[in-house]
Design a protein around this motif. Structure first.
Motif, PDB file in Angstrom:
ATOM      1  N   GLY A 166      -4.445 -41.015  38.170  1.00 35.39           N
ATOM      2  CA  GLY A 166      -3.309 -40.578  37.235  1.00 35.39           C
ATOM      3  C   GLY A 166      -2.577 -39.335  38.159  1.00 35.39           C
ATOM      4  N   VAL A 167      -3.280 -38.563  38.762  1.00 35.89           N
ATOM      5  CA  VAL A 167      -2.465 -37.532  39.701  1.00 35.89           C
ATOM      6  C   VAL A 167      -1.701 -38.401  40.647  1.00 35.89           C
ATOM      7  CG1 VAL A 167      -2.728 -35.626  41.293  1.00 35.89           C
ATOM      8  CG2 VAL A 167      -4.132 -35.623  39.018  1.00 35.89           C
ATOM      9  N   LEU A 168      -2.171 -39.190  41.633  1.00 36.28           N
ATOM     10  CA  LEU A 168      -1.634 -39.674  42.500  1.00 36.28           C
ATOM     11  C   LEU A 168      -0.460 -40.735  42.129  1.00 36.28           C
ATOM     12  CD1 LEU A 168      -4.686 -40.983  44.847  1.00 36.28           C
ATOM     13  CD2 LEU A 168      -3.031 -39.029  45.208  1.00 36.28           C
ATOM     14  N   LEU A 169      -0.677 -41.039  41.014  1.00 39.68           N
ATOM     15  CA  LEU A 169       0.336 -42.091  40.360  1.00 39.68           C
ATOM     16  C   LEU A 169       1.544 -41.157  39.767  1.00 39.68           C
ATOM     17  CD1 LEU A 169       1.452 -44.818  39.691  1.00 39.68           C
ATOM     18  CD2 LEU A 169       0.085 -44.957  37.482  1.00 39.68           C
ATOM     19  N   GLY A 170       1.234 -40.018  39.071  1.00 36.66           N
ATOM     20  CA  GLY A 170       2.505 -39.195  38.670  1.00 36.66           C
ATOM     21  C   GLY A 170       3.111 -38.450  39.544  1.00 36.66           C
ATOM     22  N   VAL A 171       2.429 -37.764  40.566  1.00 38.62           N
ATOM     23  CA  VAL A 171       3.047 -37.248  41.773  1.00 38.62           C
ATOM     24  C   VAL A 171       3.818 -38.249  42.549  1.00 38.62           C
ATOM     25  CG1 VAL A 171       2.703 -36.220  44.032  1.00 38.62           C
ATOM     26  CG2 VAL A 171       1.425 -35.590  42.081  1.00 38.62           C
ATOM     27  N   GLY A 172       3.358 -39.514  42.796  1.00 41.25           N
ATOM     28  CA  GLY A 172       4.237 -40.441  43.364  1.00 41.25           C
ATOM     29  C   GLY A 172       5.672 -40.537  42.434  1.00 41.25           C
ATOM     30  N   ILE A 173       5.459 -41.007  41.304  1.00 49.09           N
ATOM     31  CA  ILE A 173       6.635 -41.059  40.326  1.00 49.09           C
ATOM     32  C   ILE A 173       7.502 -39.956  40.701  1.00 49.09           C
ATOM     33  CG2 ILE A 173       7.702 -41.098  37.957  1.00 49.09           C
ATOM     34  CD1 ILE A 173       5.019 -42.812  37.437  1.00 49.09           C
ATOM     35  N   ALA A 174       6.986 -38.702  40.369  1.00 50.66           N
ATOM     36  CA  ALA A 174       7.928 -37.492  40.548  1.00 50.66           C
ATOM     37  C   ALA A 174       8.534 -37.478  42.028  1.00 50.66           C
ATOM     38  CB  ALA A 174       7.234 -36.101  40.322  1.00 50.66           C
ATOM     39  N   ALA A 175       7.941 -37.759  43.123  1.00 54.29           N
ATOM     40  CA  ALA A 175       8.335 -37.441  44.342  1.00 54.29           C
ATOM     41  C   ALA A 175       9.447 -38.524  44.603  1.00 54.29           C
ATOM     42  CB  ALA A 175       7.439 -37.843  45.335  1.00 54.29           C
ATOM     43  N   ILE A 176       9.330 -39.873  44.090  1.00 50.06           N
ATOM     44  CA  ILE A 176      10.564 -40.850  44.226  1.00 50.06           C
ATOM     45  C   ILE A 176      11.947 -40.241  43.160  1.00 50.06           C
ATOM     46  CG2 ILE A 176      11.197 -43.311  43.414  1.00 50.06           C
ATOM     47  CD1 ILE A 176       8.034 -43.796  44.130  1.00 50.06           C
ATOM     48  N   ALA A 177      11.422 -39.789  42.163  1.00 47.00           N
ATOM     49  CA  ALA A 177      12.666 -39.272  41.283  1.00 47.00           C
ATOM     50  C   ALA A 177      13.150 -38.139  42.049  1.00 47.00           C
ATOM     51  CB  ALA A 177      11.818 -39.095  39.966  1.00 47.00           C
ATOM     52  N   LEU A 178      12.517 -37.200  42.528  1.00 45.42           N
ATOM     53  CA  LEU A 178      13.289 -36.137  43.385  1.00 45.42           C
ATOM     54  C   LEU A 178      14.163 -36.625  44.476  1.00 45.42           C
ATOM     55  CD1 LEU A 178      10.336 -33.504  43.120  1.00 45.42           C
ATOM     56  CD2 LEU A 178      12.682 -33.268  42.298  1.00 45.42           C
ATOM     57  N   ARG A 179      13.651 -37.772  45.250  1.00 42.44           N
ATOM     58  CA  ARG A 179      14.353 -38.336  46.339  1.00 42.44           C
ATOM     59  C   ARG A 179      15.524 -38.835  45.969  1.00 42.44           C
ATOM     60  NH1 ARG A 179      13.038 -39.268  51.636  1.00 42.44           N
ATOM     61  NH2 ARG A 179      14.106 -40.961  52.687  1.00 42.44           N
ATOM     62  N   TRP A 180      15.683 -39.553  44.900  1.00 40.42           N
ATOM     63  CA  TRP A 180      16.644 -40.295  44.819  1.00 40.42           C
ATOM     64  C   TRP A 180      17.760 -39.879  43.386  1.00 40.42           C
ATOM     65  CZ3 TRP A 180      17.977 -43.703  48.151  1.00 40.42           C
ATOM     66  CH2 TRP A 180      16.838 -44.290  49.078  1.00 40.42           C
ATOM     67  N   LEU A 181      17.044 -39.031  42.641  1.00 44.92           N
ATOM     68  CA  LEU A 181      17.800 -38.363  41.305  1.00 44.92           C
ATOM     69  C   LEU A 181      18.171 -37.168  41.630  1.00 44.92           C
ATOM     70  CD1 LEU A 181      16.041 -40.449  38.646  1.00 44.92           C
ATOM     71  CD2 LEU A 181      18.173 -41.250  39.616  1.00 44.92           C
ATOM     72  N   PRO A 182      19.217 -36.516  41.038  1.00 42.08           N
ATOM     73  CA  PRO A 182      19.392 -35.176  40.913  1.00 42.08           C
ATOM     74  C   PRO A 182      18.268 -34.686  39.767  1.00 42.08           C
ATOM     75  CG  PRO A 182      21.047 -36.340  39.711  1.00 42.08           C
ATOM     76  CD  PRO A 182      20.319 -37.485  40.374  1.00 42.08           C
ATOM     77  N   VAL A 183      18.224 -33.245  40.000  1.00 41.09           N
ATOM     78  CA  VAL A 183      17.304 -32.565  38.889  1.00 41.09           C
ATOM     79  C   VAL A 183      18.278 -32.461  37.618  1.00 41.09           C
ATOM     80  CG1 VAL A 183      16.013 -30.490  38.223  1.00 41.09           C
ATOM     81  CG2 VAL A 183      15.778 -31.507  40.663  1.00 41.09           C
ATOM     82  N   SER A 184      17.962 -33.061  36.398  1.00 40.57           N
ATOM     83  CA  SER A 184      18.853 -33.070  35.523  1.00 40.57           C
ATOM     84  C   SER A 184      18.261 -33.601  34.162  1.00 40.57           C
ATOM     85  CB  SER A 184      20.113 -34.053  35.466  1.00 40.57           C
ATOM     86  OG  SER A 184      19.776 -35.188  35.425  1.00 40.57           O
ATOM     87  N   THR A 185      18.517 -33.320  32.748  1.00 37.32           N
ATOM     88  CA  THR A 185      18.021 -33.887  31.589  1.00 37.32           C
ATOM     89  C   THR A 185      17.759 -35.281  31.715  1.00 37.32           C
ATOM     90  OG1 THR A 185      19.055 -31.957  30.449  1.00 37.32           O
ATOM     91  CG2 THR A 185      18.214 -33.615  29.202  1.00 37.32           C
ATOM     92  N   LEU A 186      18.830 -35.932  31.963  1.00 35.56           N
ATOM     93  CA  LEU A 186      18.608 -37.257  32.180  1.00 35.56           C
ATOM     94  C   LEU A 186      17.598 -37.868  33.095  1.00 35.56           C
ATOM     95  CD1 LEU A 186      19.808 -40.154  31.257  1.00 35.56           C
ATOM     96  CD2 LEU A 186      21.655 -40.128  33.069  1.00 35.56           C
ATOM     97  N   SER A 187      17.393 -37.242  34.199  1.00 33.72           N
ATOM     98  CA  SER A 187      16.684 -37.570  35.345  1.00 33.72           C
ATOM     99  C   SER A 187      15.219 -37.358  34.590  1.00 33.72           C
ATOM    100  CB  SER A 187      16.575 -36.768  36.571  1.00 33.72           C
ATOM    101  OG  SER A 187      18.023 -36.982  37.038  1.00 33.72           O
TER     102      SER A 187
END
Length: 349
Positions: A77-98
């Motif tokens: 679960g940790v690896l999967l969750g960290v991977g999702i967040a890392a991809i989001a931080l790479r491609w999406l701006p930090v915002s409420t929608l993100s």
């Protein structure tokens, strides 16, 4: 003011007793959490490795023999969750929608990584925490801290004061039997006696206990595959498991019997007509109750089953009402399941 119970249970004033098992569980959690923190600091992962402590807190809250399996699920679960967040931080701006996107994806991923049928919350928690701390190196740090904590829990947790799952499940089965016996005694009554003492909510909890025991029995069997210290408990666990399965198989018809008799005894508040007796299976119910209690204790139910069968045959000739026939039929179904249990485990003795 504290007092010490007969089995070493500690009670503080009017608070519920704290069992020795709970005290050992707390000590196990403290040791593993402290060691995880110490190792993370010594390895230079972090000066305040909170994530390293969490596996001990959450994984060791149940039976420690489950810790290896739960630890591996947590790591996934940790690896999967960290991977999702890392991809989001790479491609999406930090915002409420993100954040909404991360929560949605984390939740869906948790549905795929289930623990005993329940979605894993660890995926979503890790994804949100990493996304909320967009600092370089934090995802790697969180993974390393969890690796240390999970390693300590998996390797050390089951070795520290390991409980005997057989003894724990047997004690819970005894508690179910102790609750079932007086309930079945209460059912065998007449309408001029006081109403049933147990409420619908209480009996509902009682009927749920065999299913919970069956679920935890499966977990304990899987846990013993990981255990070095308790692997010899497998044979004793099978014996308790046979009785748990008997409790599961008889819970549904007994629940139906309880509801039928409760409805039959639901008389007007003005009182029953003089001389009217409520429907009751009478001697057959008492015979079945005695047989079931004996079987749930692990004793040979052969003779009680034979006596109950004889009573059932005489009772069936004496009763002609549809409701009486239904009640007797339910009890005979319980006897059939007791007979299956006897043939499987006592026929060759």
């Amino acid at each position: 003011m504290s007092t010490l119970g007969r089995r070493g249970d500690l009670a503080f004033g009017g608070l519920r007793r704290v069992s020795g098992q709970e005290l050992r569980g707390g000590a196990r959690m403290v040791v593993c959490a402290t060691l995880s923190w110490y190792l993370s600091v010594e390895l230079g992962i972090s000066g305040a490795p909170v994530a390293a402590v969490l596996p001990a807190v959450f994984t060791l809250s149940g039976i420690p023999l489950w810790a290896p399996r739960l630890g591996l699920y947590r790591l996934g679960g940790v690896l999967l969750g960290v991977g999702i967040a890392a991809i989001a931080l790479r491609w999406l701006p930090v915002s409420t929608l993100s954040l909404a996107v991360v929560v949605s994806v984390g939740y869906l991923a948790g549905l795929l990584l289930r623990i005993d049928g329940a979605p894993s919350p660890q995926v979503l928690v890790s994804a949100v925490l990493v996304f909320g701390v967009p600092v370089s190196g934090y995802p790697e740090q969180r993974v390393l801290e969890n690796l240390v904590g999970i390693a300590v829990v998996v390797l050390l947790g089951p070795l520290l004061w390991p409980p005997d799952p057989c003894r724990l499940l047997a004690a819970r089965l005894d508690a179910y039997r102790d609750g079932l016996d007086p309930l079945l005694k209460d059912l065998d009554r007449h309408s001029d006696r006081p109403p049933l003492r147990r409420g619908a909510g209480q009996t509902g909890d009682l009927w749920q206990q065999p299913h919970d025991l069956g679920r935890d029995l499966d977990r304990a069997r899987r846990a013993l595959r990981w255990s070095v210290t308790r692997r010899r408990s497998a044979a004793a666990l099978d014996e308790v498991g046979h009785r748990i399965h008997l409790a599961e198989r008889t819970a549904a018809p007994l629940h139906c019997l309880t509801d039928q008799l409760r409805a039959a005894n639901g008389l007007p508040t003005s009182g029953p007509p003089a001389g009217r007796a409520s429907d009751s299976p009478g001697p057959l119910l008492d015979a079945v109750r005695h047989t079931l209690m004996r079987a749930l204790e692990g004793a040979d139910p052969t003779e009680p089953i034979a006596r109950a069968r004889a009573i059932g045959g005489q009772d069936g000739l004496a009763r002609s009402g549809r409701h009486d026939s239904l009640l007797s039929g339910i009890l005979l179904l319980v006897l059939d399941r007791l007979d299956d249990y006897r043939e499987a485990h006592f026929a060759r003795r």
